[in-house]
Design an enzyme around this catalytic site. Sequence first.
Site, PDB file in Angstrom:
ATOM      1  N   LYS A 186       0.843  -1.201   0.000  1.00  0.00           N
ATOM      2  CA  LYS A 186       0.000   0.000   0.000  1.00  0.00           C
ATOM      3  C   LYS A 186       0.877   1.250   0.000  1.00  0.00           C
ATOM      4  CE  LYS A 186      -0.409   0.433   5.047  1.00  0.00           C
ATOM      5  NZ  LYS A 186      -1.337   0.526   6.193  1.00  0.00           N
TER       6      LYS A 186
ATOM      7  N   TYR B 263      15.687  31.377   3.603  1.00  0.00           N
ATOM      8  CA  TYR B 263      14.559  32.211   3.994  1.00  0.00           C
ATOM      9  C   TYR B 263      14.548  32.451   5.508  1.00  0.00           C
ATOM     10  CZ  TYR B 263      12.531  31.341  -0.638  1.00  0.00           C
ATOM     11  OH  TYR B 263      12.299  31.278  -1.979  1.00  0.00           O
TER      12      TYR B 263
END
Length: 403
Positions: A51, A295
């Site tokens: 999965k 940043y």
Amino acid sequence: MHVESIGGGPGDAAHTSWLELSAGALRHNVEVFRALEGGKGPSGALGVVLKGNAYGHGLSQVLPVVHGRVDILYFIAPQDALRVREHERAQGLAPRQVVVLGAVAPEEAVVLAREGVEVVVADRGWEAAVPVLRAARLARPLRVHVHIDTGLGREGFTLEQLPGETRFLVDARDVLEVVGGLSHFANTEDVTEQGYALAQVDAFETGLGLLSAQLGTGRVLQRHIAASAATLVLPRARYEARRVGISLYGLWPSAETRLSARLVLGEVPSLRPVLSWRCGSQVVKWLPADAYVGYGCTYRTSEPTRIAVLPVGYYDGYPRLASGKAHVLVNGRRCAVLGRVMMNHLIVDVTRATPDERPVTATLLGRDGEESITAEALAGWAQTIHYEVVTRLGAHLRRVVAE
């Protein structure tokens, strides 16, 4: 080295990141769990969970490696299960048992029945599928596994709901053939004392008895409750089938599971991580002392610093919460991630890892020389779990299977 790639290999672009998958490690991990069970067959089927794009490793890459080595393939999404049948037809392979653990719409149930894919019945919503299946005039019933909620509090019928809410299965035998029963453990990984898990096993066996009595067919149901941790540390829970998930990919469910395995098995099985994540540099350059990086100006160099700008970021699945804490490997040396992780970039300190400004290749996950960055380590820096780290790796990243 033999390489199979989807979407190209690592050499196709100088400025990119890619995932390398070790076929040898996958095969080794399968054999570790084979050895625990002492063989294959109806009394010891080994199932693996693919999965979530094979836990982020890549379904297209993992499936061909494990298909012929396991007995059962588990999925959440019906469309992923159907890819197994497509693969088998394309390669001329004998079909494997395939089980969909997740939700299935009535129209999808018809397709799965025709493809011989099995499903899980976890609630009375399946009553709506019965007339749709009958209208489809199937050549054979849809094979189903009844989910018993033994204490996770998620899907499944509680003991109080059994057998009343599963009565419709008796009336729908023409289109729904009950072949198994399953459950999920709630707390095998976070503890070394398995009292709650053993209570769940007791509840599972009680529920199976109620279900079998209601069906009244005398058929022996395929029982499966053990995921990776329980397969390793709760022999009683192995039953006819195991559902090995995270450990197929060489990752321990938890530190507690590793400790318990030593106590239960007398040794710690050797699991080999399958995945490595690497990235070529976009820029390598010097910054002067007192220069801000990234940043928010959250990092400032204390001395002249050679940096590498890596074109990879949280868009690709590198966790932003690892900002200012994580390391990558360059030429076998640990290099700190400087400042904030950006959407498409990382900046790392390579001052002591490379002597010049030529391009470098960084290892974000995996081994380089004597050093390694594990998924558990990256998860720790990001205040999460390694399950999340690997399953959030971008589906767009190129995945390369190497022998």
